[in-house]
Scaffold this motif. Sequence first.
Motif, PDB file in Angstrom:
ATOM      1  N   TYR A  79      -3.013  -1.306 -33.125  1.00 52.90           N
ATOM      2  CA  TYR A  79      -3.549  -1.033 -34.457  1.00 52.90           C
ATOM      3  C   TYR A  79      -2.985   0.274 -35.008  1.00 52.90           C
ATOM      4  O   TYR A  79      -2.329   1.035 -34.308  1.00 52.90           O
ATOM      5  CB  TYR A  79      -5.073  -0.977 -34.407  1.00 52.90           C
ATOM      6  N   ALA A  80      -3.286   0.528 -36.279  1.00 52.87           N
ATOM      7  CA  ALA A  80      -2.815   1.752 -36.917  1.00 52.87           C
ATOM      8  C   ALA A  80      -3.431   2.980 -36.244  1.00 52.87           C
ATOM      9  O   ALA A  80      -4.534   2.903 -35.685  1.00 52.87           O
ATOM     10  CB  ALA A  80      -3.182   1.735 -38.404  1.00 52.87           C
ATOM     11  N   LEU A 176     -11.495  -3.618 -45.959  1.00 50.98           N
ATOM     12  CA  LEU A 176     -11.657  -2.909 -44.688  1.00 50.98           C
ATOM     13  C   LEU A 176     -11.031  -3.704 -43.539  1.00 50.98           C
ATOM     14  O   LEU A 176     -10.371  -3.141 -42.670  1.00 50.98           O
ATOM     15  CB  LEU A 176     -13.143  -2.657 -44.411  1.00 50.98           C
ATOM     16  N   GLY A 177     -11.258  -5.019 -43.551  1.00 52.90           N
ATOM     17  CA  GLY A 177     -10.646  -5.855 -42.528  1.00 52.90           C
ATOM     18  C   GLY A 177      -9.133  -5.805 -42.593  1.00 52.90           C
ATOM     19  O   GLY A 177      -8.454  -5.718 -41.560  1.00 52.90           O
ATOM     20  N   ALA A 178      -8.584  -5.834 -43.817  1.00 54.32           N
ATOM     21  CA  ALA A 178      -7.134  -5.826 -43.986  1.00 54.32           C
ATOM     22  C   ALA A 178      -6.519  -4.492 -43.584  1.00 54.32           C
ATOM     23  O   ALA A 178      -5.356  -4.438 -43.162  1.00 54.32           O
ATOM     24  CB  ALA A 178      -6.783  -6.137 -45.435  1.00 54.32           C
ATOM     25  N   MET A 179      -7.276  -3.414 -43.689  1.00 52.28           N
ATOM     26  CA  MET A 179      -6.763  -2.112 -43.269  1.00 52.28           C
ATOM     27  C   MET A 179      -6.601  -2.043 -41.746  1.00 52.28           C
ATOM     28  O   MET A 179      -5.827  -1.236 -41.236  1.00 52.28           O
ATOM     29  CB  MET A 179      -7.683  -1.000 -43.775  1.00 52.28           C
ATOM     30  N   VAL A 180      -7.331  -2.899 -41.051  1.00 51.36           N
ATOM     31  CA  VAL A 180      -7.174  -3.005 -39.598  1.00 51.36           C
ATOM     32  C   VAL A 180      -6.209  -4.133 -39.262  1.00 51.36           C
ATOM     33  O   VAL A 180      -5.300  -3.980 -38.437  1.00 51.36           O
ATOM     34  CB  VAL A 180      -8.532  -3.253 -38.919  1.00 51.36           C
ATOM     35  N   LYS A 181      -6.408  -5.285 -39.927  1.00 54.33           N
ATOM     36  CA  LYS A 181      -5.568  -6.469 -39.715  1.00 54.33           C
ATOM     37  C   LYS A 181      -5.223  -7.046 -41.080  1.00 54.33           C
ATOM     38  O   LYS A 181      -6.064  -7.706 -41.702  1.00 54.33           O
ATOM     39  CB  LYS A 181      -6.311  -7.510 -38.869  1.00 54.33           C
ATOM     40  N   PRO A 182      -3.997  -6.818 -41.568  1.00 55.20           N
ATOM     41  CA  PRO A 182      -3.638  -7.247 -42.928  1.00 55.20           C
ATOM     42  C   PRO A 182      -3.838  -8.729 -43.200  1.00 55.20           C
ATOM     43  O   PRO A 182      -4.007  -9.124 -44.363  1.00 55.20           O
ATOM     44  CB  PRO A 182      -2.154  -6.862 -43.028  1.00 55.20           C
ATOM     45  N   PHE A 184      -6.348 -10.363 -42.928  1.00 48.80           N
ATOM     46  CA  PHE A 184      -7.665 -10.574 -43.529  1.00 48.80           C
ATOM     47  C   PHE A 184      -7.574 -10.753 -45.041  1.00 48.80           C
ATOM     48  O   PHE A 184      -8.533 -11.216 -45.665  1.00 48.80           O
ATOM     49  CB  PHE A 184      -8.606  -9.417 -43.184  1.00 48.80           C
ATOM     50  N   LEU A 185      -6.443 -10.417 -45.639  1.00 53.70           N
ATOM     51  CA  LEU A 185      -6.285 -10.614 -47.077  1.00 53.70           C
ATOM     52  C   LEU A 185      -6.371 -12.082 -47.467  1.00 53.70           C
ATOM     53  O   LEU A 185      -6.654 -12.401 -48.631  1.00 53.70           O
ATOM     54  CB  LEU A 185      -4.940 -10.029 -47.541  1.00 53.70           C
ATOM     55  N   THR A 186      -6.132 -12.993 -46.512  1.00 58.97           N
ATOM     56  CA  THR A 186      -6.248 -14.417 -46.851  1.00 58.97           C
ATOM     57  C   THR A 186      -7.669 -14.778 -47.263  1.00 58.97           C
ATOM     58  O   THR A 186      -7.866 -15.798 -47.942  1.00 58.97           O
ATOM     59  CB  THR A 186      -5.811 -15.305 -45.671  1.00 58.97           C
ATOM     60  N   TYR A 187      -8.657 -13.983 -46.893  1.00 53.73           N
ATOM     61  CA  TYR A 187     -10.038 -14.260 -47.301  1.00 53.73           C
ATOM     62  C   TYR A 187     -10.218 -14.206 -48.824  1.00 53.73           C
ATOM     63  O   TYR A 187     -11.201 -14.726 -49.346  1.00 53.73           O
ATOM     64  CB  TYR A 187     -10.996 -13.273 -46.642  1.00 53.73           C
ATOM     65  N   LEU A 188      -9.284 -13.580 -49.520  1.00 53.07           N
ATOM     66  CA  LEU A 188      -9.414 -13.491 -50.974  1.00 53.07           C
ATOM     67  C   LEU A 188      -9.308 -14.846 -51.639  1.00 53.07           C
ATOM     68  O   LEU A 188      -9.666 -14.998 -52.812  1.00 53.07           O
ATOM     69  CB  LEU A 188      -8.353 -12.531 -51.535  1.00 53.07           C
ATOM     70  N   VAL A 189      -8.844 -15.866 -50.899  1.00 55.55           N
ATOM     71  CA  VAL A 189      -8.793 -17.214 -51.467  1.00 55.55           C
ATOM     72  C   VAL A 189     -10.200 -17.714 -51.792  1.00 55.55           C
ATOM     73  O   VAL A 189     -10.361 -18.619 -52.636  1.00 55.55           O
ATOM     74  CB  VAL A 189      -8.066 -18.172 -50.494  1.00 55.55           C
ATOM     75  N   VAL A 190     -11.206 -17.143 -51.155  1.00 56.34           N
ATOM     76  CA  VAL A 190     -12.599 -17.516 -51.463  1.00 56.34           C
ATOM     77  C   VAL A 190     -12.881 -17.329 -52.945  1.00 56.34           C
ATOM     78  O   VAL A 190     -13.568 -18.154 -53.578  1.00 56.34           O
ATOM     79  CB  VAL A 190     -13.578 -16.672 -50.613  1.00 56.34           C
ATOM     80  N   LEU A 191     -12.360 -16.259 -53.536  1.00 51.09           N
ATOM     81  CA  LEU A 191     -12.596 -15.978 -54.954  1.00 51.09           C
ATOM     82  C   LEU A 191     -11.955 -17.031 -55.844  1.00 51.09           C
ATOM     83  O   LEU A 191     -12.430 -17.287 -56.957  1.00 51.09           O
ATOM     84  CB  LEU A 191     -12.050 -14.587 -55.302  1.00 51.09           C
ATOM     85  N   GLY A 215      -5.352  -0.816 -50.044  1.00 52.77           N
ATOM     86  CA  GLY A 215      -5.885  -0.333 -48.773  1.00 52.77           C
ATOM     87  C   GLY A 215      -4.869  -0.434 -47.653  1.00 52.77           C
ATOM     88  O   GLY A 215      -4.728   0.483 -46.830  1.00 52.77           O
ATOM     89  N   VAL A 216      -4.135  -1.554 -47.605  1.00 55.22           N
ATOM     90  CA  VAL A 216      -3.106  -1.732 -46.572  1.00 55.22           C
ATOM     91  C   VAL A 216      -1.989  -0.710 -46.751  1.00 55.22           C
ATOM     92  O   VAL A 216      -1.528  -0.093 -45.763  1.00 55.22           O
ATOM     93  CB  VAL A 216      -2.535  -3.164 -46.631  1.00 55.22           C
ATOM     94  N   MET A 217      -1.550  -0.514 -47.993  1.00 53.01           N
ATOM     95  CA  MET A 217      -0.487   0.468 -48.246  1.00 53.01           C
ATOM     96  C   MET A 217      -0.948   1.876 -47.903  1.00 53.01           C
ATOM     97  O   MET A 217      -0.155   2.685 -47.386  1.00 53.01           O
ATOM     98  CB  MET A 217      -0.060   0.398 -49.722  1.00 53.01           C
ATOM     99  N   LEU A 218      -2.207   2.193 -48.170  1.00 51.43           N
ATOM    100  CA  LEU A 218      -2.742   3.509 -47.824  1.00 51.43           C
ATOM    101  C   LEU A 218      -2.630   3.757 -46.325  1.00 51.43           C
ATOM    102  O   LEU A 218      -2.235   4.851 -45.886  1.00 51.43           O
ATOM    103  CB  LEU A 218      -4.191   3.618 -48.283  1.00 51.43           C
ATOM    104  N   ILE A 219      -2.985   2.743 -45.533  1.00 48.74           N
ATOM    105  CA  ILE A 219      -2.882   2.871 -44.083  1.00 48.74           C
ATOM    106  C   ILE A 219      -1.435   3.073 -43.654  1.00 48.74           C
ATOM    107  O   ILE A 219      -1.126   3.920 -42.809  1.00 48.74           O
ATOM    108  CB  ILE A 219      -3.472   1.617 -43.394  1.00 48.74           C
ATOM    109  N   MET A 220      -0.532   2.321 -44.254  1.00 50.40           N
ATOM    110  CA  MET A 220       0.877   2.403 -43.857  1.00 50.40           C
ATOM    111  C   MET A 220       1.501   3.744 -44.234  1.00 50.40           C
ATOM    112  O   MET A 220       2.323   4.285 -43.488  1.00 50.40           O
ATOM    113  CB  MET A 220       1.660   1.258 -44.499  1.00 50.40           C
TER     114      MET A 220
END
Length: 407
Positions: A79-80, A176-182, A184-191, A215-220
Amino acid sequence: MDALNWFQRFTHNKRNMWIFSLFFLFPLIGNVISRWAKGGWWLNDFDALICGAHYIHTGQSPYSLHPVCEGLSPAVYVYAPQVAHFFTPFIDMFGLSSARIAYLFILLPAMGIMTWYMLFKTFPKSPFHFRLMSVAAINGSAACCGNISFILHALVVLGAINLKRSRWPFIIAVTLGAMVKPVFLTYLVVLLFENRPLVKRLFTGLIAATVGLGGVMLIMLTSGTFGDAWHEALHTIVIEQQPGISFFALTSSLGFSMTSPVSLIGLAIFTGVMIISGLILTEWGDLNDDERILLGMGFALMLNPRLQDYDMYFLGPCLAMIIMMAKPLGARIFTWASWLFSGILIFDVIINILEVEGIHRAPLTVFIYCVLTVSIAGLTAWPQRARIRGWFRNPLPVLQDILAQRI
């Protein structure tokens, strides 16, 4: 006779219900009991986190390929660096070994939330028998590893069940999930699957994607002195050795790496097909608001190209619902769909009982799930083919309806 009807009749008495339940729970419960009886190690994925935190707390790189921490049996930390920094207070408060016990007070409620959503939350179109059967696809070892994904998935569930009140808790949980495991962004399909005008769904999705990617870019960009070591660990461990059990497992089995053009082009096509399939099922599947969210949660996992065993919890109830959506398509279609779904889960149990080596049941199960999903979506769209052809011949009225928020 369809599979659901057969199993409901079979489990009409209590004895058969016990047999049914124990059979499909065996891969999960049996592996947990086996690990306990053989003295196997528990929470090894959390050991990686806390050991990585220990390394970074002492000024060392957490990305050792052979990490050593007293009293722990850690996997390699991938992880990061910021995630390791986040867990350093656990070491200050509890020490290395006791931190594992403290973690259980967070992990077990999270697993409880996921189990409730998987098996017991009411979804009229997701029958309990099929949901319970789907547990057969989950590896018991995955339930024992203590991966942080359990907590992240639980946060997403809490955000999802309150989506009608406010979308921000869900978006924050996904970010928050994507900042640990990117992934997790697939969950946005729910919207995208909500019961709202398409323009509003797309606008909300765009905002959510911007926040999540930010959030992901911030971590990177703030990974600091250990950033290069982190990227090397991602390439050496994650990309080369851990393709998962979904799309990249398929491309890896065909000899293509996760970063090859073939894999990435294939992923883009797969993503498009799956999202279109999801929209067909949401628009013509007669789902209520909670069922649309469940469908999105399941599709998020199928869209995750590096799905892991411990991520599969919501796939079962989602696929159970998709199978039931085949019922209006005719008795024959529903019968074959229900038995294909049941058959792969029966196969999972048998392979687990016989301990057959060389057959990886989780990737095969996910593949069958995707085939069933696309097939049922295609058959659902087939009666609308004249209407769809009209959209392509003259898209202007459809675009006007979308912009006027009538669709």
